[in-house]
Design a protein around this motif. Structure first.
Motif, PDB file in Angstrom:
ATOM      1  N   ASN A  77       0.802  -1.223   0.000  1.00  0.00           N
ATOM      2  CA  ASN A  77       0.000   0.000   0.000  1.00  0.00           C
ATOM      3  C   ASN A  77       0.836   1.275   0.000  1.00  0.00           C
ATOM      4  O   ASN A  77       0.278   2.376   0.125  1.00  0.00           O
ATOM      5  N   TYR A  78       2.137   1.168  -0.179  1.00  0.00           N
ATOM      6  CA  TYR A  78       2.987   2.358  -0.258  1.00  0.00           C
ATOM      7  C   TYR A  78       2.523   3.354  -1.328  1.00  0.00           C
ATOM      8  O   TYR A  78       2.586   4.563  -1.103  1.00  0.00           O
ATOM      9  N   PRO A  79       2.087   2.893  -2.503  1.00  0.00           N
ATOM     10  CA  PRO A  79       1.669   3.867  -3.524  1.00  0.00           C
ATOM     11  C   PRO A  79       0.559   4.813  -3.067  1.00  0.00           C
ATOM     12  O   PRO A  79       0.382   5.878  -3.663  1.00  0.00           O
ATOM     13  N   GLU A  80      -0.172   4.440  -2.022  1.00  0.00           N
ATOM     14  CA  GLU A  80      -1.259   5.290  -1.542  1.00  0.00           C
ATOM     15  C   GLU A  80      -0.757   6.505  -0.758  1.00  0.00           C
ATOM     16  O   GLU A  80      -1.499   7.475  -0.599  1.00  0.00           O
ATOM     17  N   TRP A  81       0.497   6.460  -0.270  1.00  0.00           N
ATOM     18  CA  TRP A  81       0.983   7.596   0.512  1.00  0.00           C
ATOM     19  C   TRP A  81       2.443   7.975   0.286  1.00  0.00           C
ATOM     20  O   TRP A  81       2.846   9.096   0.610  1.00  0.00           O
ATOM     21  N   VAL A  82       3.242   7.088  -0.278  1.00  0.00           N
ATOM     22  CA  VAL A  82       4.650   7.412  -0.544  1.00  0.00           C
ATOM     23  C   VAL A  82       4.765   8.126  -1.886  1.00  0.00           C
ATOM     24  O   VAL A  82       4.340   7.602  -2.918  1.00  0.00           O
ATOM     25  N   HIS A  83       5.339   9.317  -1.881  1.00  0.00           N
ATOM     26  CA  HIS A  83       5.448  10.141  -3.082  1.00  0.00           C
ATOM     27  C   HIS A  83       6.200   9.423  -4.196  1.00  0.00           C
ATOM     28  O   HIS A  83       7.280   8.886  -3.981  1.00  0.00           O
ATOM     29  N   ARG A  84       5.592   9.373  -5.357  1.00  0.00           N
ATOM     30  CA  ARG A  84       6.144   8.786  -6.588  1.00  0.00           C
ATOM     31  C   ARG A  84       6.322   7.276  -6.533  1.00  0.00           C
ATOM     32  O   ARG A  84       6.899   6.690  -7.456  1.00  0.00           O
ATOM     33  N   CYS A  85       5.863   6.620  -5.497  1.00  0.00           N
ATOM     34  CA  CYS A  85       5.960   5.158  -5.457  1.00  0.00           C
ATOM     35  C   CYS A  85       4.893   4.561  -6.375  1.00  0.00           C
ATOM     36  O   CYS A  85       3.714   4.882  -6.264  1.00  0.00           O
ATOM     37  N   ASP A  86       5.314   3.696  -7.299  1.00  0.00           N
ATOM     38  CA  ASP A  86       4.365   3.087  -8.229  1.00  0.00           C
ATOM     39  C   ASP A  86       4.237   1.578  -8.016  1.00  0.00           C
ATOM     40  O   ASP A  86       3.751   0.850  -8.882  1.00  0.00           O
ATOM     41  N   GLY A  87       4.664   1.103  -6.860  1.00  0.00           N
ATOM     42  CA  GLY A  87       4.539  -0.317  -6.547  1.00  0.00           C
ATOM     43  C   GLY A  87       5.591  -0.727  -5.529  1.00  0.00           C
ATOM     44  O   GLY A  87       6.715  -0.228  -5.562  1.00  0.00           O
ATOM     45  N   ALA A  88       5.217  -1.604  -4.606  1.00  0.00           N
ATOM     46  CA  ALA A  88       6.163  -2.058  -3.590  1.00  0.00           C
ATOM     47  C   ALA A  88       5.732  -3.422  -3.070  1.00  0.00           C
ATOM     48  O   ALA A  88       4.550  -3.772  -3.114  1.00  0.00           O
ATOM     49  N   TYR A  89       6.696  -4.182  -2.583  1.00  0.00           N
ATOM     50  CA  TYR A  89       6.381  -5.482  -1.996  1.00  0.00           C
ATOM     51  C   TYR A  89       7.528  -5.926  -1.101  1.00  0.00           C
ATOM     52  O   TYR A  89       8.647  -5.384  -1.174  1.00  0.00           O
ATOM     53  N   ILE A  90       7.253  -6.906  -0.242  1.00  0.00           N
ATOM     54  CA  ILE A  90       8.262  -7.486   0.636  1.00  0.00           C
ATOM     55  C   ILE A  90       8.743  -8.795   0.015  1.00  0.00           C
ATOM     56  O   ILE A  90       7.938  -9.630  -0.411  1.00  0.00           O
ATOM     57  N   VAL A  91      10.044  -8.969  -0.042  1.00  0.00           N
ATOM     58  CA  VAL A  91      10.639 -10.166  -0.625  1.00  0.00           C
ATOM     59  C   VAL A  91      10.474 -11.337   0.341  1.00  0.00           C
ATOM     60  O   VAL A  91      10.660 -11.196   1.553  1.00  0.00           O
ATOM     61  N   ASP A  92      10.094 -12.489  -0.203  1.00  0.00           N
ATOM     62  CA  ASP A  92       9.924 -13.688   0.627  1.00  0.00           C
ATOM     63  C   ASP A  92      11.232 -14.074   1.325  1.00  0.00           C
ATOM     64  O   ASP A  92      12.323 -13.846   0.787  1.00  0.00           O
ATOM     65  N   GLY A  93      11.094 -14.656   2.509  1.00  0.00           N
ATOM     66  CA  GLY A  93      12.264 -15.196   3.188  1.00  0.00           C
ATOM     67  C   GLY A  93      12.687 -14.471   4.447  1.00  0.00           C
ATOM     68  O   GLY A  93      13.540 -14.970   5.189  1.00  0.00           O
ATOM     69  N   GLY A  94      12.091 -13.321   4.729  1.00  0.00           N
ATOM     70  CA  GLY A  94      12.463 -12.585   5.920  1.00  0.00           C
ATOM     71  C   GLY A  94      11.539 -12.892   7.085  1.00  0.00           C
ATOM     72  O   GLY A  94      10.765 -13.851   7.057  1.00  0.00           O
TER      73      GLY A  94
END
Length: 204
Positions: free
Chosen positions: A70-87
């Motif tokens: 949900n970063y694109p909803e509030w982070v300026h200029r973010c057009d997509g984000a995700y957490i990498v599996d394994g952490g």
């Protein structure tokens, strides 16, 4: 009279020089409830520190910061984000895209988050660039220099202080207007959006 004139000149000079803190940060702007400080670093990098207060709980802030999709909803200029599996909850790698205006290539941040809350309830998130964590993304320039820290401090009045510091070379090679928009204007919008998002949830 001569001494008086000298004192007046000193007073005028001091009022025109930006205040610099002991850690070298200089207040750049104060807008929409967010203070932005900047510090020039070696190799043309720039550190930016954004500070605000919000009516929220520390855990609520953490939930929003951990919700990468949900970063694109509030982070300026973010057009997509995700957490990498394994952490895990306190140590993971995330990916965040940065939408750039034509004709500039879009950018991408791949970074590791390590976080924890101390006995006084202060949440600290340390962010370190991990550009080799996943294969390159076609059409995007991956940020090699990116580090940061979030410090979320509970206050006595039901609010939290949010302090976010980031060091990056994201503005390298860009025209001055775009560099300023990304490096200093972006944090104002991002942190103000975060505050509004937190307070909307708190009041619902």
């Amino acid at each position: 009279m001569k001494h008086l004139a000298t004192l007046l000149l000193v007073a005028v000079y001091c009022s025109c020089v930006p205040a610099q803190s002991s850690d070298g940060f200089v207040l750049e702007s104060q807008e929409d409830g967010v203070k932005i400080y900047v510090r020039e670093e070696a190799n043309g990098d720039l550190s930016v520190k954004a500070v605000t207060r919000a009516r929220a709980q520390v855990q609520g802030v953490r939930q929003v910061l951990d919700d990468a999709p949900n970063y694109p909803e509030w982070v300026h200029r973010c057009d997509g984000a995700y957490i990498v599996d394994g952490g895990d909850l306190d140590d993971y790698v995330f990916v965040s895209g940065i939408d750039m205006p034509f004709p500039f290539r879009d950018k991408e941040v791949v970074a590791r988050v390590e976080q924890g809350t101390d006995r006084s309830g202060i949440l600290t998130r340390t962010i370190t660039a991990s550009p080799a964590a996943i294969p390159a993304t076609k059409g995007r320039d991956r940020q090699e220099v990116y580090s940061g820290e979030w410090v979320i401090t509970p206050l006595a009045d039901g609010k939290v202080e949010i302090q976010c510091t980031v060091r990056t070379d994201a503005g390298a090679g860009l025209p001055a207007w775009l560099r300023k928009e990304i490096i200093t204007g972006g944090p104002v919008k991002t942190i103000a959006n975060l505050r509004r998002r937190l307070e909307t949830v708190a009041s619902s």
